[in-house]
Every structure is written in structure tokens, then in C-alpha cells.
Design an enzyme around this catalytic site. Structure first.
Site, PDB file in Angstrom:
ATOM      1  N   GLN A   1       0.813  -1.218   0.000  1.00  0.00           N
ATOM      2  CA  GLN A   1       0.000   0.000   0.000  1.00  0.00           C
ATOM      3  C   GLN A   1       0.847   1.268   0.000  1.00  0.00           C
ATOM      4  OE1 GLN A   1      -2.625  -0.486   3.382  1.00  0.00           O
ATOM      5  NE2 GLN A   1      -3.604  -2.301   2.518  1.00  0.00           N
TER       6      GLN A   1
ATOM      7  N   HIS B   1      -1.115   0.158   5.557  1.00  0.00           N
ATOM      8  CA  HIS B   1      -1.648   1.110   6.540  1.00  0.00           C
ATOM      9  C   HIS B   1      -0.719   2.319   6.719  1.00  0.00           C
ATOM     10  CE1 HIS B   1      -4.264  -2.223   8.600  1.00  0.00           C
ATOM     11  NE2 HIS B   1      -4.436  -2.135   7.293  1.00  0.00           N
TER      12      HIS B   1
ATOM     13  N   TYR C   1      -9.189   7.445  19.529  1.00  0.00           N
ATOM     14  CA  TYR C   1     -10.269   6.886  18.724  1.00  0.00           C
ATOM     15  C   TYR C   1     -10.345   5.361  18.821  1.00  0.00           C
ATOM     16  CZ  TYR C   1     -11.166  11.570  17.491  1.00  0.00           C
ATOM     17  OH  TYR C   1     -11.498  12.903  17.601  1.00  0.00           O
TER      18      TYR C   1
ATOM     19  N   TYR D   1     -10.309 -10.890  10.397  1.00  0.00           N
ATOM     20  CA  TYR D   1     -10.405 -11.391   9.025  1.00  0.00           C
ATOM     21  C   TYR D   1     -10.483 -12.918   8.998  1.00  0.00           C
ATOM     22  CZ  TYR D   1      -9.415  -6.750   7.230  1.00  0.00           C
ATOM     23  OH  TYR D   1      -9.485  -5.414   6.924  1.00  0.00           O
TER      24      TYR D   1
END
Length: 371
Positions: free
Chosen positions: A83, A145, A248, A259
Site C-alpha cells: 500500500q 496502513h 479513537y 479477518y
């Protein structure tokens, strides 16, 4: 003509209230140009020109009228594995005075690649005076990420997101930058009013933490609020109102599942001391960028959030009411495209980059008048 535009806008509103999925008959979709790679970021220089970053490490200046594109010189080496790569691009609020563009990218280092915020001056088709403003402490063995979205407030600050880099406990460990939203002065220095600036053992650049992988970041200059959207695990993507110093929750609380099986991640969905999301997506849509719409073209969308989606391949519109209730509407599903990036021009037209390399312009489909 104005009457027709208002009529079509009203038609869209009626469709939105009737169903979560909107028929796109009133939307005009134009393919501006095609890239060899994923257009990860879009910075509108003006209504005729944009800078587009391509994940594999290239960037272009694009003429939005004819689709012609010029490659930019002066980019750094990026880690394009997984990514990672060349990520977002954003225009400085003072761009007319000094030509600064801001970039995020996965910077290769001996320890592994790190989400990095940089800036450079756009001089013709060259990026001059490249400066790495913050090479974050976020290296892991994973290539996922990275976060990477950029936003500016109206008081001289730049924000950017950093994902947990595939190591969950990073998001609650404030001795590194992973799993956080970072706030800096536009020159890269640390603001003296950052929430942890006096803490010796906390990274002073951190504005908020407990994030898994924030892929959208938007500062609303009307309400002076910062918002993110971010990937949960399997289920549980979120939109969050970002407050200074707030936690958060990842991975302590989550709406998602593992997963590998139907097992909830964390201790539950809520916990004292942890901010709750403004919106949760179950199942996951894989949000990839975020804006809050302001324009006349889709006037009934004003104040609504627009998020592109990868896994469920659509444009997601979210209305958040004062009481916290949300209404979600989905567009462009028939394209079957992973929608990666979004920007808006001054007239309210939308520009969307797809993982297949397209740059699309979205407007209202104005029908010819009868004579």
C-alpha cells in the site's frame, strides 16, 4: 437552464431519500484522461488544472479541459510495495504567493518505509526545493496502513494521517507516530499548542491517536472542524470528528471482526475515554478519501460528506444531522470501479481518480431544452 438544473438536483434529493442506492441517470460522467497507475491524490490548482500523484512514484500536471498531462520532475524515490508509494498531494492555502505543494509518500529507509510529509515549490513542470518536513517514526516490516491524507486548517497548520502500519498496538503507543493524525505548522515546526507538546515521552507532533488507517482527511473551514474516514478491520469503517488529544480506540474498541473468523476485535464498540465515530459502515466500504461538499452544482448536497470507496466501489454521500443521525446514499456503483481520490472545483464539479487509472469528472447531465 437554471430551472432545469434545480429540477434535476431535486430529483436527486428525492432518489436519495427513497433508497440507499441512487440511480445515476442525472449524473454526467466524463473520462478526462487515463494514467498508467493509481491516481492516489488530486490537488486542484484552479478549475482548469490539477496535480495528480500516481502511487508508483510519478506525478502529473493535468489540463482538465483537454486531458493533456505533463510529467513533473523532482520527485523522490518511494517505496511502492504493498500500500506504499507516492500518496497524497495538497495545495498550500497560500499557493499563489509561494507555489508550495505538499506531498505524503512512503520513504524507504534502512528500518523500513515511513510515512513522510514533504513540500516542494511548483515551478513550471518541476518540483523545486524539495523538503521532507517530517519523516515519521512509523517503520515496520509491513507494507500497509500508511494513511497519508493531507489537510490544512485556516490558521497556518497542516495535518496528515499515519496508519498503524499493520501493527495494532502502535495506535495506542504515543512514543511513535503510527496510528495517529499529525499536526504541524506549515513550515514543519511543531505548534506550541499541540495537545502533547509538553510531554517528554509522547511524540509532540501527535494531534489524535487510536487510528487504524485514516484514508481521508478534511478540514471544514465553515465549522472549523477536522474529519477523517478510516478503515476498520472486517466491518467497522468509520467517519470521525477529530479532536485534539482524543483517542479513537483502535484496537481497544472496534465495530469490526477479525479477518480469520467471526470474532470481534477489541473489548467492545464503546469505552469511557474513547471518542465514538460519527458514522460506522457495516459491512466495510473501504473508504479512500473524504471531502465535505460546498457548491451550487449539487446544491442539495451542501454540507454532506463525500467519500470514495474501494471495496464496495461507489461514491458515498453521508448527511450527518445535528442529533447525530446519518443518512447514506450511494452513487456510481454501475461503473464497478475502485474509487481512490476525490476533489471539487469552484463550480462544484467533482473529480475522481480510479484504481484503473481514470480521472473522471462528475457533473449534472443537462438535457437539451425542447423547442
Amino acid at each position: 437552464m437554471k430551472t432545469l438544473i434545480l429540477f434535476l438536483a431535486s430529483l436527486l434529493a428525492l432518489n436519495a431519500s427513497a433508497s440507499d442506492t441512487v440511480v445515476d441517470e442525472a449524473l454526467s460522467i466524463k473520462n478526462i484522461t487515463q494514467f498508467d497507475g493509481i491516481p492516489w491524490g488530486i490537488a486542484m490548482i484552479n478549475d482548469n488544472e490539477a496535480i495528480i500523484t500516481i502511487k508508483k512514484g510519478t506525478a502529473f500536471k493535468v489540463n482538465l479541459n483537454n486531458g493533456q498531462k505533463q510529467p513533473l520532475l523532482g520527485l523522490p524515490k518511494v517505496d511502492n510495495r504493498g500500500q506504499g508509494g507516492l500518496l497524497d498531494v495538497a495545495k498550500s492555502p497560500q499557493f499563489k504567493e509561494h507555489n508550495w505543494l505538499y506531498f505524503t509518500y512512503a520513504k524507504p529507509t534502512d528500518d523500513g518505509s515511513k510515512t513522510t510529509l514533504a513540500r516542494a515549490k511548483l515551478l513550471g513542470n518541476t518540483l523545486a526545493d524539495w523538503q521532507d518536513l517530517l519523516v515519521t517514526d512509523s517503520a515496520t516490516k509491513e507494507s500497509k496502513h500508511y494513511g497519508g491524507r493531507i489537510a490544512f486548517d485556516d490558521n497556518g497548520h497542516v495535518f496528515f494521517s499515519v496508519g498503524d502500519r499493520g501493527v495494532r498496538e502502535n495506535a495506542q503507543d504515543l512514543t511513535n507516530h503510527a496510528g495517529s493524525v499529525i499536526r504541524l505548522n506549515v513550515d514543519g515546526s511543531i505548534p506550541t499548542d499541540n495537545p502533547f507538546v509538553t510531554h517528554a515521552n509522547i511524540r509532540n507532533e501527535i494531534w489524535s491517536y487510536g487510528h487504524r488507517n485514516p484514508q481521508g482527511l478534511f478540514y471544514d473551514t465553515n465549522s472549523h472542524t477536522l474529519w477523517s474516514n478510516e478503515h476498520g478491520p472486517r466491518g467497522g469503517d468509520e467517519i470521525n470528528l477529530i479532536r485534539p488529544g482524543a483517542n479513537y480506540g483502535w484496537p481497544i474498541v472496534s465495530y469490526g471482526k477479525e479477518y480469520w473468523g467471526p470474532i470481534s476485535v477489541g473489548e467492545g464498540t464503546e469505552k469511557d475515554g474513547i471518542d465514538n465515530p460519527a458514522k460506522v459502515f457495516i459491512p466495510s466500504i473501504a473508504p479512500s478519501s473524504l471531502i465535505r461538499y460546498k457548491g451550487m452544482l449539487f446544491s442539495n448536497w451542501n454540507g454532506d460528506f463525500l467519500s470514495t470507496a474501494l471495496a464496495l466501489r461507489h461514491l458515498n454521500r453521508i448527511k450527518i444531522e445535528k442529533d447525530g443521525e446519518t443518512t447514506e446514499t450511494r452513487y456510481l456503483q454501475h461503473l464497478n470501479e475502485r474509487l481512490r481520490s476525490i476533489a471539487q472545483d469552484s463550480e462544484g464539479a467533482l473529480y475522481i481518480g480510479t484504481d484503473s487509472g481514470k480521472l473522471l469528472k462528475i457533473t449534472l447531465d443537462i438535457l437539451p431544452e425542447e423547442h
